[in-house]
Motif scaffolding. Sequence first.
Motif, PDB file in Angstrom:
ATOM      1  N   ASP A  17       0.857  -1.185   0.000  1.00 35.79           N
ATOM      2  CA  ASP A  17       0.000   0.000   0.000  1.00 35.79           C
ATOM      3  C   ASP A  17       0.892   1.233   0.000  1.00 35.79           C
ATOM      4  O   ASP A  17       2.097   1.164   0.301  1.00 35.79           O
ATOM      5  N   VAL A  70       0.693   4.786   1.858  1.00 36.91           N
ATOM      6  CA  VAL A  70      -0.075   5.416   2.927  1.00 36.91           C
ATOM      7  C   VAL A  70       0.397   6.853   3.123  1.00 36.91           C
ATOM      8  O   VAL A  70       1.579   7.168   2.942  1.00 36.91           O
ATOM      9  N   PRO A  71      -0.514   7.752   3.480  1.00 33.58           N
ATOM     10  CA  PRO A  71      -0.124   9.156   3.703  1.00 33.58           C
ATOM     11  C   PRO A  71       0.667   9.285   4.998  1.00 33.58           C
ATOM     12  O   PRO A  71       0.680   8.381   5.835  1.00 33.58           O
ATOM     13  N   LYS A  96      -3.603  12.983   1.630  1.00 36.24           N
ATOM     14  CA  LYS A  96      -4.237  11.688   1.358  1.00 36.24           C
ATOM     15  C   LYS A  96      -4.458  11.496  -0.136  1.00 36.24           C
ATOM     16  O   LYS A  96      -4.302  10.390  -0.662  1.00 36.24           O
ATOM     17  N   LYS A  97      -4.787  12.586  -0.811  1.00 32.90           N
ATOM     18  CA  LYS A  97      -5.005  12.514  -2.256  1.00 32.90           C
ATOM     19  C   LYS A  97      -3.704  12.188  -2.987  1.00 32.90           C
ATOM     20  O   LYS A  97      -3.694  11.432  -3.961  1.00 32.90           O
ATOM     21  N   ALA A 104      -1.217  10.419  -1.775  1.00 31.78           N
ATOM     22  CA  ALA A 104      -0.950   8.997  -1.538  1.00 31.78           C
ATOM     23  C   ALA A 104      -1.785   8.123  -2.464  1.00 31.78           C
ATOM     24  O   ALA A 104      -1.289   7.144  -3.045  1.00 31.78           O
ATOM     25  N   GLU A 105      -3.054   8.468  -2.622  1.00 24.23           N
ATOM     26  CA  GLU A 105      -3.930   7.678  -3.499  1.00 24.23           C
ATOM     27  C   GLU A 105      -3.457   7.754  -4.948  1.00 24.23           C
ATOM     28  O   GLU A 105      -3.474   6.748  -5.670  1.00 24.23           O
ATOM     29  N   GLN A 106      -3.010   8.926  -5.369  1.00 24.48           N
ATOM     30  CA  GLN A 106      -2.566   9.080  -6.752  1.00 24.48           C
ATOM     31  C   GLN A 106      -1.276   8.293  -7.015  1.00 24.48           C
ATOM     32  O   GLN A 106      -1.143   7.605  -8.036  1.00 24.48           O
ATOM     33  N   LYS A 118      -0.223   5.686  -5.393  1.00 28.43           N
ATOM     34  CA  LYS A 118      -0.568   4.267  -5.366  1.00 28.43           C
ATOM     35  C   LYS A 118      -1.135   3.828  -6.713  1.00 28.43           C
ATOM     36  O   LYS A 118      -0.801   2.742  -7.226  1.00 28.43           O
ATOM     37  N   ALA A 119      -1.984   4.643  -7.302  1.00 28.57           N
ATOM     38  CA  ALA A 119      -2.567   4.301  -8.600  1.00 28.57           C
ATOM     39  C   ALA A 119      -1.486   4.228  -9.678  1.00 28.57           C
ATOM     40  O   ALA A 119      -1.517   3.336 -10.539  1.00 28.57           O
ATOM     41  N   LYS A 174       0.549   1.027  -9.074  1.00 26.73           N
ATOM     42  CA  LYS A 174      -0.276  -0.140  -9.398  1.00 26.73           C
ATOM     43  C   LYS A 174      -0.365  -0.347 -10.901  1.00 26.73           C
ATOM     44  O   LYS A 174      -0.516  -1.481 -11.382  1.00 26.73           O
ATOM     45  N   PRO A 229       4.009  10.584   0.976  1.00 24.39           N
ATOM     46  CA  PRO A 229       3.476   9.289   1.421  1.00 24.39           C
ATOM     47  C   PRO A 229       4.571   8.233   1.546  1.00 24.39           C
ATOM     48  O   PRO A 229       5.715   8.443   1.120  1.00 24.39           O
TER      49      PRO A 229
END
Length: 544
Positions: free
Chosen positions: A99, A101-102, A111-112, A114-116, A118-119, A122, A370
Amino acid sequence: MPPTPTTSPSRILDVNGKPIDLSAIREPQTAMTAHLATEFESHPAKGLTPQKINSILTAAEQGDLISQVELADDMEERDGQIYSELAKRKTALIKLDWDVVPPDDADASEKKVAEQVKAWIKALPDFKRVVLHNMMDGVLKGFANIEMWWSLVDGTLQPQFEFRPQRWFTLNQERTQITLRTAKSSYGEPLNPYGWIAHRHPSRNGYVARSALCRVLMLPYLYKNFSTRDFAEFLEIYGLPLRLGKFPAGASDEEKRRLLAAVVGIGHNAAGIVPMGMEIDFQNAASGNDVPFMAMLERMDAIQSKIILGQTLTSSEGQHGTQALGKVHNDVRLDILASDAELISETLTRQLVAPFALLNIAGANPKRLPRFQLEVPEPEDIGLLAEALPKLASAGMLIGVDWAHTKLRIPKAQGNEETLKGAPEPASVAGTVPPAGPGIPNPGNPGRAALSANLPSQGEPGAPQDALDALVNEAVDPGPALVSPLVQPLLDALDAALASGESLASFRDRLPALMQTMDSDQASEQLARAAFMARLAGTVGQGV
């Protein structure tokens, strides 16, 4: 869609606040060192001796890593035990979930980010095999370097990866940093920032050269190599009978040569000819056994397993290992797996997550980036927790449902997904609905008619309760007024014992006397009332 990255190095800073030179990361750094790809390995495992190992280790400590990492490659390639145990560590890590994580106390923008990131990771093709598997090559050799170069894809700088052999690298003058070998300097060239995933995987303390696991494995490998060679000679000598040729007196040199050729050839061809008057006798092999050789081989295998995995029972079978003890020893292996995961995560946080964020997201804070995280699951006994958690919850512990799902690694049901249902709880006294009678008014007994008028019919769960039901409920659920006189003396004595430091054995001996102080009169009276109410409800329900 993230903002298009800028090409001005003055506007993109690394985690140390220094500008990033984008031109240096658009092409592989090794493009200028093509001679490295044309070199052939020397395979130092050939003719290996203790003296040769000593010279290899000494050269590595002085900055020449080539022979040490080449010997490590030979050991993994030629020794099935080393290969198998290293494969276990690599496979165990690759199977882990990961994962991004932020940082702690992250706001919405962090948080955004970290999500970006990760995408993006992936979406990398075959990330686990290309990156994680190659990084784990550093377990044996102490380090593993994967070259990266970045190109613009759909408005985002994306990396390409290529693993580079450890023999392409050397050490700087201080022997503290790994550098790329060049023809210009014997100390090599520093690796470009954000151009490499330069993973250090120290298995022991010391300089880079001395931290490699292969150094600990070299002597067991050598001893096993000697034993294997000696065992092969033993089989050649003792596994076949001795062929003894006899020639008559006066035989010529040519006849002797023909007899010797027949004796030698018959061991491989199982056929031969000799002149009349010559003989070949097959003598029984001398006494001997393979026990010393096999003992040495098994001992070295066990040592190699301990060095690589920290235990032996999950790599042996039969009389040397059992499933139960293997599970106990597997805890040690999990510690090593957790350490591998932590080292890999730290490297990817600095050298993959950070450049992904800084090169592609405008305004990303270099100090609040992150983290990459490999998740190592702790083995949990689901049966034990399933039995313990309801009891602990009944005792008053406030156990979060989210924590329980995480602990047991059971994901929550999503949306309208059907969920498992537990066995129905037995009906309590307070919730028991008395059997419904016909409910027909009886002019001769108006009281019974009044009581039974509103009783629920059978097969109607949740029907409204009448006054009698309320009386029964009140009788069996009086609250603290009933329980307090019964248990308060015992609780007071327990508090006093805790305050005075009384031992458990002493308090246990006093329990019979303390039981006499418990006031059961009120509870007895309340239970009698409840029994009366229950009998009355039964009488009404049966139409008596």
